[in-house]
Motif scaffolding. Structure first.
Motif, mmCIF file in Angstrom:
data_model
loop_
_atom_site.group_PDB
_atom_site.id
_atom_site.type_symbol
_atom_site.label_atom_id
_atom_site.label_comp_id
_atom_site.label_asym_id
_atom_site.label_seq_id
_atom_site.Cartn_x
_atom_site.Cartn_y
_atom_site.Cartn_z
ATOM 1 N N GLU A 281 0.852 -1.185 0.000
ATOM 2 C CA GLU A 281 0.000 0.000 0.000
ATOM 3 C C GLU A 281 0.889 1.235 0.000
ATOM 4 O O GLU A 281 1.347 1.686 1.045
ATOM 5 C CB GLU A 281 -0.941 -0.005 1.213
ATOM 6 N N GLU A 282 1.132 1.773 -1.178
ATOM 7 C CA GLU A 282 2.022 2.931 -1.288
ATOM 8 C C GLU A 282 1.860 3.603 -2.637
ATOM 9 O O GLU A 282 1.291 3.037 -3.578
ATOM 10 C CB GLU A 282 3.477 2.515 -1.085
ATOM 11 N N THR A 306 -0.890 -1.012 -4.461
ATOM 12 C CA THR A 306 -2.239 -0.463 -4.407
ATOM 13 C C THR A 306 -2.258 0.929 -3.785
ATOM 14 O O THR A 306 -1.475 1.246 -2.896
ATOM 15 C CB THR A 306 -3.167 -1.412 -3.619
ATOM 16 N N GLY A 307 -3.173 1.765 -4.273
ATOM 17 C CA GLY A 307 -3.373 3.105 -3.743
ATOM 18 C C GLY A 307 -4.798 3.537 -3.992
ATOM 19 O O GLY A 307 -5.574 2.823 -4.647
ATOM 20 N N SER A 308 -5.159 4.715 -3.502
ATOM 21 C CA SER A 308 -6.550 5.176 -3.644
ATOM 22 C C SER A 308 -6.649 6.682 -3.878
ATOM 23 O O SER A 308 -7.695 7.274 -3.647
ATOM 24 C CB SER A 308 -7.356 4.790 -2.403
ATOM 25 N N THR A 323 -1.194 5.434 -8.737
ATOM 26 C CA THR A 323 -0.561 4.589 -7.719
ATOM 27 C C THR A 323 0.911 4.400 -8.045
ATOM 28 O O THR A 323 1.776 4.492 -7.180
ATOM 29 C CB THR A 323 -1.275 3.228 -7.645
ATOM 30 N N THR A 341 -7.931 1.838 -5.845
ATOM 31 C CA THR A 341 -9.168 1.364 -5.223
ATOM 32 C C THR A 341 -10.095 2.502 -4.812
ATOM 33 O O THR A 341 -10.955 2.306 -3.952
ATOM 34 C CB THR A 341 -8.838 0.506 -3.987
#
Length: 552
Positions: A281-282, A306-308, A323, A341
């Motif tokens: 997550e970065e 993954t990122g948002s 991301t 996401t």
């Protein structure tokens, strides 16, 4: 399919560049004046400038250039035009820096100016590179880099449009109007030189397939480009990223990228980062100086970055939502998933953004909704990938070939019972001289299982199209692809009224499946002629035989 008017790169309405202002703004240009103007070969300048879209500004700038003499050759004129563009770019950078320095109390303007400075730095780098290799005959490289330089200048201009609340910003935009015209002129002349060399009488303004022009070259199945090409198989990791506690490895992908040496040159000097299975997550950024970086994962769905980030967050632009964002040339990625996401109601939310020239992506998965894959600029190659999204989810102004890949439309999930309208692509070519476009070969276009449930429940309210023209000279072709029935019989959709419908090129050839029937296609799309299909081969469109390794 509404768009947010967020700063830079993905506005809700099309931009028609105000070139009508160009001639009236020539007083803003800063040239290197020559006391020997009378010795400049005005005839050769006039003839060369006929190959541009803006011959008046071309002649004015080159007549005042100190780089031309009575004995100058056509190639010298092209080099002088690149020099004029470079000189004026420096002035534009200074003006944007002033905007940044005076905008501490305005977050939107400040962020726009910061991104402008970044993309103008990229433009400077590409013009410099083009100028260095053009004399040696590397014209295709020069054209690719000048195409990107022009795209970056336009990006800055389009971002400033949304923060134009002061005289300084307005003046900067006016100056950049002229700068973009000068860069366009240099690129246009470069094309004519590539096609006709010193035969100035044959030079002419750039035209596209829409006007009956294709750059044909080698054909599929012959020559050096015939070999199967893709990701090199014998790479050894320089460093490892893993999630295990106590293991001697980097804990984040960004830390491993930061460890890569700057300007890592040569095919034999790739910096290979093995990214072990796990969810990372970065937000990852590979800067311009980090070249030839390679991501090796453990497989789609196993290695996940993954990122948002999304434009719904305060001060975040489409450009910055990625991301993973790559600027360094020669990037490669294999066997991993990159996702955003943020969700379907977050509007623009990029999973992967690439400005890496000569980049190779194989067996990778890109997951998102609106704007999943931002193939922003330069030459990119994707093979055996899985790309999911809904609104314009493959977009940008690059020269990109996507082969043997699965393109899947996702549900937008916002009142799905009312119906959804999606476009797979939104290509952003702003100038007919840019050597950019999207080429899909041997791909499958379908919906995810979740989407197909919605589609079959009410096919009348769910509409899907191969693309729509984000910019005036949008170019996208589908060749030998399998198009499922969810693709509308119309095939392609407008962006805004009649915008770009007479200048875009949307082509199809040899496609199959229920969505491939061309009898109901919009009148402004085309069937690619048999004798021009090879213009879109890997070797012809992105010179892939020169830089993509053979698979054997």
């Amino acid at each position: 399919m509404g768009k947010k008017n967020n700063t830079i790169f993905k506005p809700s309405v099309p931009f028609v560049f105000p070139m009508a202002r160009l001639i009236g703004l020539t007083f803003l240009l800063f040239f290197s004046f020559s006391s020997a103007t009378s010795s400049t070969n005005s005839e050769i300048i006039q003839q060369a400038c006929k190959a541009t879209r803006f011959p008046d500004s071309c002649q004015t700038s080159l007549t005042q250039s100190s780089n031309l003499t009575q004995t100058s050759k056509p190639s010298d004129v092209v080099e002088a035009a690149m020099s004029v563009s470079s000189q004026n770019l420096k002035t534009a950078q200074s003006m944007v820096k002033t905007i940044l320095d005076t905008s501490s109390d305005n977050t939107n303007r400040s962020r726009t100016a910061m991104i402008c400075l970044e993309v103008l730095h990229n433009s400077e780098h590409r013009i410099s590179s083009a100028s260095q290799v053009f004399p040696s005959g590397r014209i295709k490289d020069s054209r690719a880099w000048m195409s990107a330089a022009l795209a970056y200048q336009y990006d800055c201009w389009s971002g400033l449009k949304f923060v134009n609340d002061s005289q300084l910003v307005n003046q900067t935009m006016a100056f950049m109007d002229s700068l973009i015209g000068l860069t366009s002129n240099a690129l246009s002349m470069m094309i004519s030189y590539d096609l006709f060399q010193d035969k100035l009488e044959d030079w002419r303004p750039p035209i596209t397939e829409r006007s009956g022009f294709w750059e044909d070259g080698d054909v599929f199945g012959t020559g050096a480009g015939a070999a199967l090409r893709g990701f090199p198989l014998d790479l050894m990791a320089n460093v490892t990223v893993c999630k295990d506690e106590g293991t001697d490895c980097y804990k984040t992908v960004q830390a491993a990228v930061d460890a890569a040496p700057d300007h890592h040159g040569g095919e034999a000097r790739r910096f290979v980062i093995s990214i072990k299975a796990g969810v990372y997550e970065e937000t990852v950024r590979i800067p311009l100086e980090k070249t030839n970086v390679v991501f090796l994962g453990d497989g789609m769905g196993k290695t996940v970055i993954t990122g948002s980030l999304n434009v719904g967050l305060l001060g975040v632009t489409t450009y910055n939502t990625a991301t993973v964002g790559v600027l360094g040339d020669g990037f490669m990625g294999r066997d991993l998933t990159i996702q955003n996401t943020a969700g379907p109601d977050a509007h623009q939310a990029v999973a992967f953004r690439s400005d890496s020239d000569l980049s190779i992506i194989e067996n990778c998965e890109f997951l998102g909704n609106q704007d999943t894959l931002y193939a922003h600029s330069l030459r990119q190659y994707y093979k055996g990938c899985r790309i999911e999204g809904n609104v314009d989810f493959i977009f940008g102004n690059s020269a990109t070939v996507i082969e043997d890949s699965l393109i899947l439309i996702r549900p937008r999930q916002v009142n799905p019972e009312k119906g959804e309208t999606n476009a797979v692509t939104a290509h952003g070519r702003t100038d007919p001289a840019q050597s950019t476009g999207f080429v899909f070969q041997n791909c499958v276009v379908n919906g995810t299982e979740d989407y197909m449930v919605l589609y079959y429940n009410n096919t009348k309210v769910h509409k899907n199209f191969l693309g729509r023209p984000w910019k005036e000279y949008s170019r996208t072709v589908f060749i030998n692809c399998y198009l499922e029935e969810l693709i509308s019989p119309l095939g392609w959709m407008p962006w805004d009224g009649e915008f770009a419908l007479s200048t875009l090129y949307y082509g199809e050839f040899g496609n199959s499946g229920a969505g491939a029937n061309r009898t109901g296609r919009v009148s402004w799309s085309s069937e690619i002629p048999d004798n021009h299909i090879y213009s879109y081969s890997l070797q012809n469109f992105i010179q892939g035989d020169e830089w993509i390794p053979t698979s054997s």
